[in-house]
Structures are given as C-alpha cells and as structure tokens.
Design a protein around this motif. Sequence first.
Motif, mmCIF file in Angstrom:
data_model
loop_
_atom_site.group_PDB
_atom_site.id
_atom_site.type_symbol
_atom_site.label_atom_id
_atom_site.label_comp_id
_atom_site.label_asym_id
_atom_site.label_seq_id
_atom_site.Cartn_x
_atom_site.Cartn_y
_atom_site.Cartn_z
ATOM 1 N N MET A 2 17.743 6.514 6.108
ATOM 2 C CA MET A 2 17.227 5.171 5.960
ATOM 3 C C MET A 2 17.093 4.556 7.352
ATOM 4 O O MET A 2 17.977 4.684 8.181
ATOM 5 C CB MET A 2 18.177 4.355 5.083
ATOM 6 C CG MET A 2 17.708 2.970 4.808
ATOM 7 S SD MET A 2 18.780 2.095 3.644
ATOM 8 C CE MET A 2 17.719 2.107 2.217
ATOM 9 N N THR A 3 16.008 3.859 7.574
ATOM 10 C CA THR A 3 15.758 3.255 8.876
ATOM 11 C C THR A 3 16.525 1.937 9.016
ATOM 12 O O THR A 3 17.034 1.395 8.026
ATOM 13 C CB THR A 3 14.250 2.968 9.057
ATOM 14 O OG1 THR A 3 13.862 2.009 8.085
ATOM 15 C CG2 THR A 3 13.431 4.234 8.911
ATOM 16 N N THR A 51 15.198 -0.914 9.636
ATOM 17 C CA THR A 51 14.433 -1.897 8.870
ATOM 18 C C THR A 51 14.773 -1.810 7.387
ATOM 19 O O THR A 51 14.912 -2.839 6.720
ATOM 20 C CB THR A 51 12.922 -1.675 9.073
ATOM 21 O OG1 THR A 51 12.640 -1.686 10.471
ATOM 22 C CG2 THR A 51 12.109 -2.734 8.371
ATOM 23 N N GLY A 52 14.915 -0.594 6.875
ATOM 24 C CA GLY A 52 15.283 -0.412 5.469
ATOM 25 C C GLY A 52 16.653 -0.971 5.155
ATOM 26 O O GLY A 52 16.864 -1.581 4.103
ATOM 27 N N ALA A 96 17.440 -4.070 2.678
ATOM 28 C CA ALA A 96 18.386 -3.916 1.570
ATOM 29 C C ALA A 96 19.410 -5.042 1.580
ATOM 30 O O ALA A 96 19.777 -5.570 0.516
ATOM 31 C CB ALA A 96 19.078 -2.560 1.651
#
Length: 92
Positions: free
Chosen positions: A1-2, A4-5, A9
């Motif tokens: 997961m980045t 940004t992700g 979240a």
Amino acid sequence: MTVTGIIMAIIIGLVVGVLGRLVLPGRQNIPIWLTIVVGIVAALLGTALARAIGIPTATSGIDWLELIVQVILAAVGVALVSSAYGRRGIRG
C-alpha cells in the motif's frame, strides 16, 4: 500500500467512524483514535461486505450504498468497543 493509500484509509476511516458515532444515540466514551481505528476496520469490512452482497463499489463518484454499509458497521463497532471500553473503567 502506498503512502497516499494509507493516508486515504485514515481519512475515510475517520469520516466513517465519526458518522458511525453520530448515528448512535447517547454518548460514547472512547477516544478519537479508537473511533478512527473502528472506522478504518468498518470501511474495509464494509467494502468487502458490499461486494459480497452485490453492491457495485467501483463507480465514478461516491458509492452511497457502500457508504451506508460502512457506517452501519462503524456504528455497530463503536457500540461494541464503547461498551467494552467502558466496562474496563478506562477513560480516554
């Protein structure tokens, strides 16, 4: 997961957790960080549940039915966590 992700979240978890808290009557004595954690879990589980029951989750815009499922799960999660947190006598 980045990165940004992860940030998204957390933001979505915050929104879903707060909405879940708002639909519950009364006061919930849990800290905001716990509301965010419950919201993140509810958002992830809500998306999975929405997909499982056939609600489209990959649309262009806000998926209102998916959001409703997430908020319902967040409300249930906040109620459960609030009752367990309050029983311990620990206040945030």
